[in-house]
Write a protein that holds these residues in place. Structure first.
Motif, mmCIF file in Angstrom:
data_model
loop_
_atom_site.group_PDB
_atom_site.id
_atom_site.type_symbol
_atom_site.label_atom_id
_atom_site.label_comp_id
_atom_site.label_asym_id
_atom_site.label_seq_id
_atom_site.Cartn_x
_atom_site.Cartn_y
_atom_site.Cartn_z
ATOM 1 N N GLN A 1 19.158 19.267 4.158
ATOM 2 C CA GLN A 1 19.906 20.571 3.922
ATOM 3 C C GLN A 1 20.126 21.505 5.008
ATOM 4 O O GLN A 1 21.014 22.145 5.094
ATOM 5 C CB GLN A 1 19.284 21.216 2.680
ATOM 6 N N LEU A 2 19.168 21.637 5.970
ATOM 7 C CA LEU A 2 19.373 22.386 6.964
ATOM 8 C C LEU A 2 20.504 22.145 7.952
ATOM 9 O O LEU A 2 21.474 22.879 8.227
ATOM 10 C CB LEU A 2 18.419 22.555 7.836
ATOM 11 N N THR B 1 10.787 27.043 1.600
ATOM 12 C CA THR B 1 11.243 26.556 0.467
ATOM 13 C C THR B 1 12.789 26.377 0.508
ATOM 14 O O THR B 1 13.420 27.589 1.231
ATOM 15 C CB THR B 1 10.791 27.292 -0.878
ATOM 16 N N SER B 2 13.371 25.496 0.034
ATOM 17 C CA SER B 2 15.126 25.594 0.113
ATOM 18 C C SER B 2 15.351 25.209 -1.298
ATOM 19 O O SER B 2 15.076 23.940 -1.951
ATOM 20 C CB SER B 2 15.449 24.588 1.120
ATOM 21 N N ASN B 3 16.209 25.953 -2.072
ATOM 22 C CA ASN B 3 16.679 25.986 -3.191
ATOM 23 C C ASN B 3 15.317 25.567 -4.315
ATOM 24 O O ASN B 3 15.589 24.714 -5.072
ATOM 25 C CB ASN B 3 17.473 24.539 -3.659
ATOM 26 N N ALA C 1 22.967 20.061 7.093
ATOM 27 C CA ALA C 1 24.228 20.146 6.283
ATOM 28 C C ALA C 1 24.637 21.756 6.125
ATOM 29 O O ALA C 1 25.808 22.008 6.526
ATOM 30 C CB ALA C 1 24.112 19.563 4.721
ATOM 31 N N ALA C 2 23.650 22.653 6.278
ATOM 32 C CA ALA C 2 24.219 24.064 6.191
ATOM 33 C C ALA C 2 24.772 24.491 7.626
ATOM 34 O O ALA C 2 25.737 25.196 7.731
ATOM 35 C CB ALA C 2 23.118 24.720 5.969
ATOM 36 N N MET C 3 24.083 23.721 8.631
ATOM 37 C CA MET C 3 24.442 24.106 10.168
ATOM 38 C C MET C 3 25.683 23.524 10.389
ATOM 39 O O MET C 3 26.532 24.209 10.765
ATOM 40 C CB MET C 3 23.295 23.624 11.047
ATOM 41 N N ALA C 4 25.994 22.422 9.736
ATOM 42 C CA ALA C 4 27.356 21.732 9.985
ATOM 43 C C ALA C 4 28.253 22.611 9.220
ATOM 44 O O ALA C 4 29.682 22.592 9.716
ATOM 45 C CB ALA C 4 27.444 20.267 9.397
ATOM 46 N N GLN C 5 28.112 23.070 8.194
ATOM 47 C CA GLN C 5 29.180 24.013 7.303
ATOM 48 C C GLN C 5 29.265 25.073 8.078
ATOM 49 O O GLN C 5 30.496 25.510 8.107
ATOM 50 C CB GLN C 5 28.519 24.220 5.936
ATOM 51 N N ARG D 1 15.048 19.902 12.636
ATOM 52 C CA ARG D 1 15.258 18.750 11.684
ATOM 53 C C ARG D 1 14.586 18.999 10.614
ATOM 54 O O ARG D 1 13.403 19.106 10.590
ATOM 55 C CB ARG D 1 14.997 17.303 12.314
ATOM 56 N N SER D 2 15.176 19.269 9.276
ATOM 57 C CA SER D 2 14.475 19.280 8.101
ATOM 58 C C SER D 2 14.414 17.856 7.322
ATOM 59 O O SER D 2 15.206 16.905 7.542
ATOM 60 C CB SER D 2 15.367 20.120 7.109
#
Length: 184
Positions: A45-46, A156-158, A48-52, A40-41
């Motif tokens: 974003q994590l 870091t993310s984005n 959302a990326a996994m769902a995508q 869990r982030s």
């Protein structure tokens, strides 16, 4: 002459032996392990990326999806809606050092906090487009064939700092790792 050993003495000796046996550090069994991981982030974003990624997998043709799943399975990875599982091979040396195999470019510092628990810190260099990552966590052994772990990962993310909370459960599957080799 007949002597009777006092019950208190027998109890004390039995208790000391029992405590000594339980004080021995619990070790993981070498071999093939399956690790279930949920993450869990803070930013979401994590997730959302996994769902995508799940959506992309679902949009593949059955043949393409099967090919992708087989390629991931060869690496010991499978993905599900509630988390991922990763199969890893733990060598006898890694089990003796209380280490779960890490990715290349990562270092671990593991310290015993009790006979059934360890605390660890880790650091991974940024490689293959991945940012540098650090973290800390604990693992509790439920015998030589199971463990649970909780970790806080900083990355870091984005371009922004991100914390990921990770829960990991491991279970021993077999002494033979098959085609999966230990990560060094």
């Amino acid at each position: 002459m007949h002597t009777t050993i006092p019950r208190a003495f027998v109890f004390a000796v039995s208790f000391a032996v029992l405590c000594t046996a339980h004080a021995q550090p619990q070790k993981l069994r070498p071999g093939l392990w399956e690790n279930s991981v949920t993450m869990r982030s803070q930013s979401g974003q994590l997730e959302a990326a996994m769902a995508q990624m799940q959506k992309s997998m679902a949009s593949l043709t059955p043949a393409q999806r099967k090919q992708m799943e087989q390629a991931m399975a060869q690496q010991g990875v499978s993905m599900g809606p509630s988390g991922n599982t990763v199969k890893v091979c733990i060598s006898p040396e890694q089990a003796d050092l209380d280490r779960i195999p890490a990715q290349e470019g990562c270092t671990q510092n593991v310290q015993r906090t009790g006979p059934n628990a360890v605390a660890m810190t880790f650091s991974c260099k940024g490689t293959q487009g991945q940012p540098p990552t650090t973290g800390e966590g604990t693992m509790t052994f439920q015998g030589p064939t199971a463990y649970t772990g909780n970790f806080k990962v900083k990355t870091t993310s984005n371009g922004k700092p991100e914390q990921i909370d990770m829960v990991q459960n491991g279970k021993w599957l077999a002494a033979d790792c098959g085609t999966i080799k230990p990560v060094r």
